[in-house]
Design a protein around this motif. Sequence first.
Motif, PDB file in Angstrom:
ATOM      1  N   ALA A 184       3.129  11.734   0.675  1.00  0.00           N
ATOM      2  CA  ALA A 184       3.805  12.661  -0.239  1.00  0.00           C
ATOM      3  C   ALA A 184       5.201  12.988   0.271  1.00  0.00           C
ATOM      4  O   ALA A 184       6.158  13.086  -0.512  1.00  0.00           O
ATOM      5  CB  ALA A 184       2.978  13.932  -0.394  1.00  0.00           C
ATOM      6  N   VAL A 185       5.349  13.164   1.580  1.00  0.00           N
ATOM      7  CA  VAL A 185       6.657  13.466   2.160  1.00  0.00           C
ATOM      8  C   VAL A 185       7.583  12.248   2.045  1.00  0.00           C
ATOM      9  O   VAL A 185       8.765  12.377   1.732  1.00  0.00           O
ATOM     10  CB  VAL A 185       6.516  13.897   3.631  1.00  0.00           C
ATOM     11  N   LEU A 186       7.027  11.084   2.295  1.00  0.00           N
ATOM     12  CA  LEU A 186       7.823   9.858   2.176  1.00  0.00           C
ATOM     13  C   LEU A 186       8.183   9.552   0.725  1.00  0.00           C
ATOM     14  O   LEU A 186       9.211   8.940   0.445  1.00  0.00           O
ATOM     15  CB  LEU A 186       7.050   8.668   2.754  1.00  0.00           C
ATOM     16  N   GLY A 187       7.297   9.943  -0.184  1.00  0.00           N
ATOM     17  CA  GLY A 187       7.489   9.570  -1.583  1.00  0.00           C
ATOM     18  C   GLY A 187       7.007   8.167  -1.870  1.00  0.00           C
ATOM     19  O   GLY A 187       7.340   7.571  -2.902  1.00  0.00           O
ATOM     20  N   ARG A 188       6.197   7.616  -0.986  1.00  0.00           N
ATOM     21  CA  ARG A 188       5.631   6.269  -1.119  1.00  0.00           C
ATOM     22  C   ARG A 188       4.458   6.188  -0.146  1.00  0.00           C
ATOM     23  O   ARG A 188       4.367   6.988   0.799  1.00  0.00           O
ATOM     24  CB  ARG A 188       6.671   5.199  -0.757  1.00  0.00           C
ATOM     25  N   PRO A 189       3.547   5.235  -0.334  1.00  0.00           N
ATOM     26  CA  PRO A 189       2.421   5.141   0.594  1.00  0.00           C
ATOM     27  C   PRO A 189       2.876   4.787   2.007  1.00  0.00           C
ATOM     28  O   PRO A 189       3.832   4.027   2.192  1.00  0.00           O
ATOM     29  CB  PRO A 189       1.562   4.013   0.003  1.00  0.00           C
ATOM     30  N   VAL A 190       2.194   5.351   2.989  1.00  0.00           N
ATOM     31  CA  VAL A 190       2.381   4.901   4.368  1.00  0.00           C
ATOM     32  C   VAL A 190       1.960   3.438   4.432  1.00  0.00           C
ATOM     33  O   VAL A 190       0.912   3.056   3.894  1.00  0.00           O
ATOM     34  CB  VAL A 190       1.520   5.744   5.330  1.00  0.00           C
ATOM     35  N   SER A 191       2.759   2.596   5.065  1.00  0.00           N
ATOM     36  CA  SER A 191       2.442   1.173   5.068  1.00  0.00           C
ATOM     37  C   SER A 191       2.997   0.499   6.304  1.00  0.00           C
ATOM     38  O   SER A 191       3.911   0.999   6.963  1.00  0.00           O
ATOM     39  CB  SER A 191       3.003   0.488   3.807  1.00  0.00           C
ATOM     40  N   VAL A 192       2.410  -0.657   6.636  1.00  0.00           N
ATOM     41  CA  VAL A 192       2.938  -1.543   7.675  1.00  0.00           C
ATOM     42  C   VAL A 192       2.871  -2.965   7.131  1.00  0.00           C
ATOM     43  O   VAL A 192       1.995  -3.298   6.337  1.00  0.00           O
ATOM     44  CB  VAL A 192       2.152  -1.438   9.001  1.00  0.00           C
ATOM     45  N   ARG A 193       3.825  -3.799   7.581  1.00  0.00           N
ATOM     46  CA  ARG A 193       3.906  -5.153   7.053  1.00  0.00           C
ATOM     47  C   ARG A 193       4.019  -6.158   8.186  1.00  0.00           C
ATOM     48  O   ARG A 193       4.668  -5.904   9.197  1.00  0.00           O
ATOM     49  CB  ARG A 193       5.113  -5.279   6.122  1.00  0.00           C
TER      50      ARG A 193
END
Length: 325
Positions: A184-193
């Motif tokens: 929510a704070v990022l405005g996008r899902p937490v992710s790693v690639r």
Amino acid sequence: MIMFRDPSEIPADFGRTVAAIGKFDGVHSGHRAVFRRAQQDAARIGAKTVAVTFDRNPLSVLRPDRCPDDLVSVERKIELLSACGLDAVLVLTFDEQLASRTAEDFAQAILVDALHVATVLVGRDFRFGSGGKGTPALLAELGARSDFTVDVIEDVFLEGTDRRVSSSWVRELLAAGDVALAGAVLGRPVSVRGEVVHGLKRGRELGFPTANLPALLDEMVPADGVYAGRLVDHTTGLAHPAAISVGTNPTFDDVLQRQVEAHAIDSPGLDLYGHDATVEFTHRLRGMTAFESMDALVAGIASDVAQARILLGLSEPDPANSPAE
């Protein structure tokens, strides 16, 4: 989006710009609010929007003992900035030479001579120039002499909270495993690639094959534990609901580095080795646990998958699509 690595790369006829300056670590929702403001300012005068950022956290040069871990790699930051619809990004090399430039020299050489700024957007706590002597007030004084204005952007608060959006808050949330609030704070899902690599294939032996990502990833990994989310295969363009494990798997003693492993739910026989993949974290299920037996481990994983299925809004599994092979 055009990327410049040095002010000398900016064409002389690039035109007037509206520039936002900052570390932009994580490119969170507060940063994107700044970029939207920049785009509005630029649209009014027909200027281009530019993010001015750095190839590392300035604290890594100025105060290494106080420098936090980056939320994202420089490459990932540039990718996220591009998704914001900016016209260009200038990635400055933050070294001793840049750190020693006076605030006046920084403004003249980079903002005026190279970027031909019409407006500069900064946060209220923005500091620049040798010794951090440059402030928004000084920048406004320099702008009055050099035909640019300064917009000081107020803090952005997450709706329903009294805390300002910041990269520091995201780090705290990831360290606690709270990927829902971090997202929510990022405005996008937490992710790693990363590229899917070969692991010990233990999940496959247990009936829950996983896609393993390498130890070095492009974003900060959340705390050890089990999560629900998505496994996005960029090679095929397909996305799969997933149960995700982060950690060293304490049931065994042969995993020495933290790993991110994603089990694609209802996708038996999936072969992702060598594929470019993103793992997105949407819900935390539990912390990491050492199970007393293999049977207990299998039961625990099955329970995790069932809980992930509920949180992700999936229907009950088709017996024909058992994850066991």
